[in-house]
Scaffold this motif. Sequence first.
Motif, PDB file in Angstrom:
ATOM      1  N   GLU A  21      -0.396   4.952 -16.518  1.00 35.67           N
ATOM      2  CA  GLU A  21      -1.395   5.428 -15.572  1.00 35.67           C
ATOM      3  C   GLU A  21      -0.746   5.789 -14.243  1.00 35.67           C
ATOM      4  O   GLU A  21       0.287   5.216 -13.855  1.00 35.67           O
ATOM      5  CB  GLU A  21      -2.437   4.334 -15.302  1.00 35.67           C
ATOM      6  N   LYS A  22      -1.377   6.703 -13.522  1.00 39.34           N
ATOM      7  CA  LYS A  22      -0.983   7.003 -12.141  1.00 39.34           C
ATOM      8  C   LYS A  22      -1.783   6.084 -11.240  1.00 39.34           C
ATOM      9  O   LYS A  22      -3.008   6.002 -11.368  1.00 39.34           O
ATOM     10  CB  LYS A  22      -1.262   8.466 -11.818  1.00 39.34           C
ATOM     11  N   TYR A  37       8.423   5.439  -7.652  1.00 38.99           N
ATOM     12  CA  TYR A  37       7.382   5.460  -6.620  1.00 38.99           C
ATOM     13  C   TYR A  37       7.464   6.743  -5.793  1.00 38.99           C
ATOM     14  O   TYR A  37       8.522   7.354  -5.686  1.00 38.99           O
ATOM     15  CB  TYR A  37       7.544   4.276  -5.652  1.00 38.99           C
ATOM     16  N   ILE A  63       2.306   5.595  -4.350  1.00 37.29           N
ATOM     17  CA  ILE A  63       1.895   6.160  -5.636  1.00 37.29           C
ATOM     18  C   ILE A  63       2.888   5.746  -6.702  1.00 37.29           C
ATOM     19  O   ILE A  63       4.113   5.923  -6.529  1.00 37.29           O
ATOM     20  CB  ILE A  63       1.818   7.701  -5.548  1.00 37.29           C
ATOM     21  N   GLU A 105       3.837   6.898 -10.134  1.00 34.24           N
ATOM     22  CA  GLU A 105       3.609   8.125 -10.889  1.00 34.24           C
ATOM     23  C   GLU A 105       3.203   7.834 -12.341  1.00 34.24           C
ATOM     24  O   GLU A 105       2.323   8.482 -12.891  1.00 34.24           O
ATOM     25  CB  GLU A 105       4.859   8.990 -10.854  1.00 34.24           C
ATOM     26  N   SER A 106       3.863   6.855 -12.937  1.00 34.43           N
ATOM     27  CA  SER A 106       3.556   6.462 -14.318  1.00 34.43           C
ATOM     28  C   SER A 106       3.855   4.970 -14.426  1.00 34.43           C
ATOM     29  O   SER A 106       5.003   4.579 -14.612  1.00 34.43           O
ATOM     30  CB  SER A 106       4.401   7.274 -15.303  1.00 34.43           C
TER      31      SER A 106
END
Lengths: 112, 110
Positions: free
Chosen positions: A17-18, A64, A77, A79-80
């Motif tokens: 998930e992001k 990140y 954030i 990303e994955s």
Amino acid sequence: DVKVTQSSRYLVKRTGEKVFLECVQDMDHENMFWYRQDPGLGLRLIYFSYDVKMKEKGDIPEGYSVSREKKERFSLILESASTNQTSMYLCASTRTVAYGYTFGSGTRLTVV
Amino acid sequence: TQLLEQSPQFLSIQEGENLTVYCNSSSVFSSLQWYRQEPGEGPVLLVTVVTGGEVKKLKRLTFQFGDARKDSSLHITAAQPGDTGLYLCAVLYNFNKFYFGSGTKLNVKP
């Protein structure tokens, strides 16, 4: 009283998930920081920003990214998201680094 | 190798006892800070020391910066349960960010 507010105290996300972690400060501080805290490892700097739209990599930026579109808000954030990003994430701000940080209460993120 | 070594890692004492925790490095720093972090919260700044040999007091807490500015100690007199928490030292590096030690976890039992 000066404040750094992190939007979530606890988050559970799935692998891949992001993920967005939000941090807002009401002190008109130029400098903002994201750390992660893991037992035995202390606080490790992920990214920091000394001005709007400016960002610098810290010691562990891999996986990140960050965004600072407004002075008061600094977003982290993932990303994955991966399970090794399960951690306590701390946001901090300061007007002048030498004066020390004001921290938020932290977001405990679990990636399953 | 860690830039900062904090000792002890864990400390459990009875209310009323005295204690000292340490923050050591082989590097020289322009300033050093101590923070206390309570469970589930972010760290809170206690003190900043900048001069070698400097001693600062905050109620029952006494902070000392080493003469050579490589180490620091925090002494608590007559510890109370409210002193329970993680004590972190941090040093300024590269002029614009702080590096944190891994902390001393203190538990003061009533």
